[in-house]
Design a protein around this motif. Sequence first.
Motif, PDB file in Angstrom:
ATOM      1  N   TRP A 101       0.862  -1.193   0.000  1.00  0.00           N
ATOM      2  CA  TRP A 101       0.000   0.000   0.000  1.00  0.00           C
ATOM      3  C   TRP A 101       0.889   1.230   0.000  1.00  0.00           C
ATOM      4  O   TRP A 101       1.987   1.208   0.558  1.00  0.00           O
ATOM      5  CB  TRP A 101      -0.907   0.024   1.236  1.00  0.00           C
ATOM      6  CG  TRP A 101      -1.890   1.156   1.200  1.00  0.00           C
ATOM      7  CD1 TRP A 101      -1.795   2.361   1.836  1.00  0.00           C
ATOM      8  CD2 TRP A 101      -3.107   1.206   0.462  1.00  0.00           C
ATOM      9  NE1 TRP A 101      -2.886   3.151   1.537  1.00  0.00           N
ATOM     10  CE2 TRP A 101      -3.714   2.458   0.684  1.00  0.00           C
ATOM     11  CE3 TRP A 101      -3.754   0.298  -0.395  1.00  0.00           C
ATOM     12  CZ2 TRP A 101      -4.908   2.839   0.109  1.00  0.00           C
ATOM     13  CZ3 TRP A 101      -4.954   0.671  -0.970  1.00  0.00           C
ATOM     14  CH2 TRP A 101      -5.521   1.932  -0.711  1.00  0.00           C
TER      15      TRP A 101
ATOM     16  N   SER B 119      -5.274   7.725   2.049  1.00  0.00           N
ATOM     17  CA  SER B 119      -6.251   7.599   3.128  1.00  0.00           C
ATOM     18  C   SER B 119      -5.640   7.143   4.449  1.00  0.00           C
ATOM     19  O   SER B 119      -5.915   7.723   5.478  1.00  0.00           O
ATOM     20  CB  SER B 119      -7.400   6.667   2.735  1.00  0.00           C
ATOM     21  OG  SER B 119      -8.457   6.772   3.658  1.00  0.00           O
ATOM     22  N   TYR B 120      -4.793   6.098   4.425  1.00  0.00           N
ATOM     23  CA  TYR B 120      -4.206   5.576   5.662  1.00  0.00           C
ATOM     24  C   TYR B 120      -2.950   6.328   6.092  1.00  0.00           C
ATOM     25  O   TYR B 120      -2.582   6.301   7.253  1.00  0.00           O
ATOM     26  CB  TYR B 120      -3.872   4.082   5.496  1.00  0.00           C
ATOM     27  CG  TYR B 120      -5.080   3.233   5.216  1.00  0.00           C
ATOM     28  CD1 TYR B 120      -5.957   2.862   6.236  1.00  0.00           C
ATOM     29  CD2 TYR B 120      -5.347   2.784   3.934  1.00  0.00           C
ATOM     30  CE1 TYR B 120      -7.064   2.072   5.978  1.00  0.00           C
ATOM     31  CE2 TYR B 120      -6.455   1.990   3.666  1.00  0.00           C
ATOM     32  CZ  TYR B 120      -7.310   1.642   4.691  1.00  0.00           C
ATOM     33  OH  TYR B 120      -8.415   0.860   4.430  1.00  0.00           O
TER      34      TYR B 120
END
Length: 193
Positions: free
Chosen positions: A36, A40-41
């Motif tokens: 990833w 968003s995270y």
Amino acid sequence: MPEIAWSDGRWTHPPAASVERDGDLLVTAVEGSDAWRITSYGFVHDSEHALLAPFPDGSAVEVEFTAAFSDQFDQAGVFVRVGAERWIKAGVEFADGRCQLGAVVTDGLSDWSLAPVPAWVDRRVTVRVSRDGTAVTVRAGLSGEDLQLVRVAPFAAELDAQAGPLVCAPTRSGLQVPLHRWRTTESDAGLHP
């Protein structure tokens, strides 16, 4: 469709274990393994277990595995890698309590698409990624059934890429995924039958 030998691939990050048994490759993921980038995270995970071989333009790769998933973000499928900031993962992921069919396309930042496939848990699944000129096309389905279109993403012909099976266990230890087949063939003739 020619088979690719498990020994022909190289791991991006070695799993906790990988054992050949009756033609299958049983892959045990390391807890926390994932891919990833930021969106968003806010974090970067670059610890996936992807067994890769060259993926030239005009070819397709298929991976067959059993989606024996039960914990958040257990996943398997196909990983296509150009570099640390440009890659695609496509397959089945256990998210929010059920199996989901999805794809993450990353070019600096990751995106994510999901669709529920709860009947696929503990079943054999085939994920196919085809490369042709300006795009990669992702298809998937239960093994032996027609594959459905999942995603079309831009992908230039001149990119030097590798592709192959993917297994990740972002939230737990002990995930073991049986990989049944890894095949290559010519790219798909078109987007629609």
